[in-house]
Structure formats: C-alpha cells, structure tokens
Design a protein around this motif. Structure first.
Motif, mmCIF file in Angstrom:
data_model
loop_
_atom_site.group_PDB
_atom_site.id
_atom_site.type_symbol
_atom_site.label_atom_id
_atom_site.label_comp_id
_atom_site.label_asym_id
_atom_site.label_seq_id
_atom_site.Cartn_x
_atom_site.Cartn_y
_atom_site.Cartn_z
ATOM 1 N N ALA A 14 -28.836 -43.682 14.762
ATOM 2 C CA ALA A 14 -28.241 -43.929 13.453
ATOM 3 C C ALA A 14 -29.229 -43.495 12.372
ATOM 4 N N LEU A 15 -28.743 -42.750 11.399
ATOM 5 C CA LEU A 15 -29.590 -42.182 10.360
ATOM 6 C C LEU A 15 -29.240 -42.750 8.998
ATOM 7 N N GLY A 16 -30.199 -42.657 8.099
ATOM 8 C CA GLY A 16 -29.956 -43.054 6.724
ATOM 9 C C GLY A 16 -29.053 -42.062 6.009
ATOM 10 N N CYS A 17 -28.617 -42.404 4.836
ATOM 11 C CA CYS A 17 -27.635 -41.596 4.122
ATOM 12 C C CYS A 17 -28.152 -40.193 3.826
ATOM 13 N N ALA A 18 -29.381 -40.078 3.325
ATOM 14 C CA ALA A 18 -29.906 -38.779 2.906
ATOM 15 C C ALA A 18 -30.031 -37.818 4.087
ATOM 16 N N LEU A 19 -30.674 -38.267 5.183
ATOM 17 C CA LEU A 19 -30.863 -37.395 6.340
ATOM 18 C C LEU A 19 -29.540 -37.104 7.039
ATOM 19 N N HIS A 76 -20.216 -56.134 16.845
ATOM 20 C CA HIS A 76 -19.647 -54.862 17.284
ATOM 21 C C HIS A 76 -18.411 -54.512 16.464
ATOM 22 N N LEU A 77 -17.581 -55.501 16.187
ATOM 23 C CA LEU A 77 -16.387 -55.272 15.383
ATOM 24 C C LEU A 77 -16.757 -54.908 13.950
ATOM 25 N N ASP A 78 -17.789 -55.558 13.419
ATOM 26 C CA ASP A 78 -18.239 -55.237 12.066
ATOM 27 C C ASP A 78 -18.727 -53.792 11.978
ATOM 28 N N ALA A 79 -19.434 -53.335 13.032
ATOM 29 C CA ALA A 79 -19.911 -51.952 13.057
ATOM 30 C C ALA A 79 -18.739 -50.973 13.150
ATOM 31 N N ALA A 80 -17.704 -51.343 13.908
ATOM 32 C CA ALA A 80 -16.516 -50.492 13.992
ATOM 33 C C ALA A 80 -15.809 -50.407 12.649
ATOM 34 N N HIS A 81 -15.778 -51.512 11.908
ATOM 35 C CA HIS A 81 -15.174 -51.495 10.579
ATOM 36 C C HIS A 81 -15.979 -50.610 9.626
ATOM 37 N N ARG A 82 -17.292 -50.545 9.830
ATOM 38 C CA ARG A 82 -18.121 -49.655 9.005
ATOM 39 C C ARG A 82 -17.717 -48.189 9.242
ATOM 40 N N ILE A 83 -17.394 -47.844 10.484
ATOM 41 C CA ILE A 83 -16.941 -46.487 10.776
ATOM 42 C C ILE A 83 -15.627 -46.200 10.059
ATOM 43 N N LEU A 84 -14.731 -47.185 10.027
ATOM 44 C CA LEU A 84 -13.458 -47.001 9.337
ATOM 45 C C LEU A 84 -13.670 -46.763 7.847
ATOM 46 N N ARG A 85 -14.603 -47.481 7.256
ATOM 47 C CA ARG A 85 -14.883 -47.268 5.831
ATOM 48 C C ARG A 85 -15.508 -45.893 5.593
ATOM 49 N N TYR A 86 -16.264 -45.402 6.569
ATOM 50 C CA TYR A 86 -16.810 -44.043 6.455
ATOM 51 C C TYR A 86 -15.692 -43.007 6.553
ATOM 52 N N ALA A 98 -17.621 -45.834 2.760
ATOM 53 C CA ALA A 98 -19.045 -45.817 3.107
ATOM 54 C C ALA A 98 -19.473 -44.361 3.267
ATOM 55 N N HIS A 99 -20.742 -44.085 2.988
ATOM 56 C CA HIS A 99 -21.221 -42.709 2.986
ATOM 57 C C HIS A 99 -21.816 -42.270 4.323
ATOM 58 N N PHE A 100 -22.021 -43.187 5.252
ATOM 59 C CA PHE A 100 -22.493 -42.832 6.590
ATOM 60 C C PHE A 100 -21.991 -43.894 7.564
ATOM 61 N N PRO A 101 -21.788 -43.543 8.838
ATOM 62 C CA PRO A 101 -21.024 -44.416 9.741
ATOM 63 C C PRO A 101 -21.750 -45.630 10.274
ATOM 64 N N MET A 102 -23.086 -45.598 10.367
ATOM 65 C CA MET A 102 -23.794 -46.729 10.963
ATOM 66 C C MET A 102 -25.132 -46.932 10.276
ATOM 67 N N ASP A 103 -25.462 -48.193 10.027
ATOM 68 C CA ASP A 103 -26.733 -48.536 9.393
ATOM 69 C C ASP A 103 -27.880 -48.206 10.340
ATOM 70 N N SER A 104 -28.907 -47.533 9.820
ATOM 71 C CA SER A 104 -30.035 -47.126 10.660
ATOM 72 C C SER A 104 -30.851 -48.309 11.169
#
Length: 322
Positions: free
Chosen positions: A301-306, A136-146, A77-83
């Motif tokens: 939480a920010l979008g990918c570009a910012l 919460h676990l899904d968000a933590a998995h997003r950090i791992l993919r980042y 993933a290109h950023f850790p958390m969905d805005s």
C-alpha cells in the motif's frame, strides 16, 4: 483470426474483415447467431475505439457495485488503501453476516480485469474470506470510495507501439503479518501497453529479501516466456530479448553469477531457470531504481503522492472525464 468463446458469447478478432465475414457466415449456417457488429460491450468490459487506440473499462459494472453497496454518493478517496494499515486475521470483531463481504470481494476481483490499481488491495482483502472482520470491511469500503473518484478509469492501448516486451518484478519481504510470507508482484508491458499483472502471496517463506526478490523474478520470467509463445501464435515478431527489470542489485547479481553457494542452494531451480533464458538471449535483466519500480503498486500500500505517480506511468485513461 482469433476466436474467443465464453458460454454463448463469441468475440472475433482479425486483421482481415473478409475472413471474419466468411467465418460468421459459416457459423450462421450451423447455429442461430446474432451479430452485434464491432465490439462495444463484452462480459462487462466496455470497449471504446478512436484513431489513437483502444480503451478498456468497466464503468457500468463499477457504478452497479457502488449503487448496490450504497456508495454512489460517498466521499471519494484518492488512493485505495492506507499505507499504514496492517490487517490481520485476528484483529477486530467478526462480521455478523460475512456473505455480503464475500460477495463484494468477488465483484472487486472481477473488476481488477481493467483496474490494476486496486489489484493489491483486493488481493489482501481476499485472504480473509473465511472469517472477515470489521477492519477488513472498512478497508473494502475505502476501495469503493476510491472507485467513486474515477469510475470510468481503464486501460488504454495505443495504435502506435514498438512491441517491446518488458516486465517489472518486485516483492514485499514478510509482507503478511500472519504467515510471515512475502508478496510477489509483477506487471508486463508490450511497448507502453500494460497487458499482464499479478499480486500474490508467495507459497513458501523466504529467509531473506533477496530470496523473495528472486522468486518474484522467476515468476515474472515464466509469464514472459508464456507471452512470447503467445505472440508467436499471433504471428507477432519479437526478435529482441524481453526486458526483466528489478530494483534488487543482489538478485540481479545472482542471475548473472554462474557460481552457486550455500546462500542460494535452496532457490537453485529458480536460478537455473532464469539464467538459462538469459544465456539463450530470451531475457535480458536490467536494474531500475526503487522510485521508478512500477511493481510497487502490486506489492504494498502506497501513499497518495507515490501511488498517483506510479499509476500515471501505466497508461490509464478515463474517457468519461472532462
């Protein structure tokens, strides 16, 4: 010379090699020590040196986390958390075994030593340790993919530096949907080197966005004062005022205005604290546009570009990339 001791690990730093040699000989006469030479690995931190500067990362530790959680081959993933993600303590089903979630967040907290880019996301998820749920676990998995996208990313400290201390402060008013409390975020640079950062939910509810911003300014000022005293201990001269940058013009006006009124009476102590250091020439406030407010990375939480744009301003370096 600076001596850092953690249990049975010792780190020495000095600008005089003879001093280190003499002190090491003294310690060897009292204890049985093993010298490992120039620092390359210390408490999970990997240190790499070059003529340009010094790099700190936790690549080995990151890869261990990814391997233990089964995300070593996950899609990056290109950023850790969905805005657009709004996490709450009541939404979603409870995890059958919260132990794995708590262990994962604990490991991610230690990873923030060299990864400021995940500080906000981990801070948010650490608020649900008592009763974690599936979102919460899904968000933590997003950090791992980042983390999978740049496991070797870390901080870079250049050799040439102007040693000007400057802090960026910001707040996210009513950022917590459960408690309605705001989030304080700040980061401090010494020249172009990021040396201190924090993301934390405020202890009290702010009744306006200006109050939340001013509390963030007060917290950043405390850290700047502490850093100035630390620089004096290290015999590093810092004669010019430290810069405090904020994107709230209202908060900056309160700091410069000696007149109190009913709107600021409840934050009077913070007002006095900041204004005293401004009048003494220790701190100088400056306005920064919201687009260039680096502290946004630590408050929301920010979008990918910012997110990518602001991270590029923080002197990150991945020495393992091609």
């Amino acid at each position: 010379m600076v001596l850092l001791v953690y249990v049975d690990d010792i780190l020495l730093a000095s600008n005089d090699a003879t001093t280190i040699s003499d002190f090491t000989s003294f310690l060897n006469s009292k204890f049985c020590l093993k010298g490992l030479g120039p620092t390359k690995f210390f408490l999970g931190l990997e240190v790499a040196r070059s003529k340009q500067g010094l790099s700190l990362s936790q690549r080995k530790y990151t890869l261990e986390i990814l391997q233990d959680t089964g995300f070593l081959a996950a899609k990056p993933a290109h950023f850790p958390m969905d805005s657009n993600l709004k996490l709450s303590r009541d939404n979603g089903s409870l995890l059958e075994d919260p132990t794995s979630y708590r262990r994962l967040i604990g490991r991610l907290l230690y990873l923030t030593i060299t990864r400021p880019d995940i500080t906000y996301s981990v801070q948010v998820l650490s608020q649900f340790m008592s009763s974690p749920r599936q979102p919460h676990l899904d968000a933590a998995h997003r950090i791992l993919r980042y983390l999978k996208s740049a496991s070797g990313q870390g901080l870079f400290y250049p050799v040439v530096c102007d040693l000007q201390l400057k802090g960026f402060c910001d707040s996210d008013w009513v950022g917590c949907i459960d408690s309605q409390r705001s989030t304080t975020g700040y980061c401090t640079f010494l020249g172009d080197s990021l040396i201190l950062w924090k993301s934390k939910k405020q202890s009290t509810i702010s009744r306006s966005s200006v109050e939340a911003e001013y509390r963030s300014m007060a917290s950043t000022s405390c850290e700047i004062i502490w850093l100035l005293s630390l620089l004096r201990d290290f015999a590093v001269p810092h004669s010019q005022p430290a810069l405090l940058l904020c994107d709230s013009t209202a908060a900056l006006h309160i700091a410069a205005n000696p007149v109190f009124h009913e709107r600021t009476i409840h934050i009077e102590l913070d007002c006095h604290f900041i204004r005293e250091h401004i009048q003494n020439g220790v701190i100088r406030t400056m306005h920064v546009t919201s687009h260039h407010q680096l502290r946004d990375v630590f408050t929301k939480a920010l979008g990918c570009a910012l997110f990518t744009f602001l991270i590029s301003k923080m002197n990150f370096l991945n020495i393992h990339s091609s």
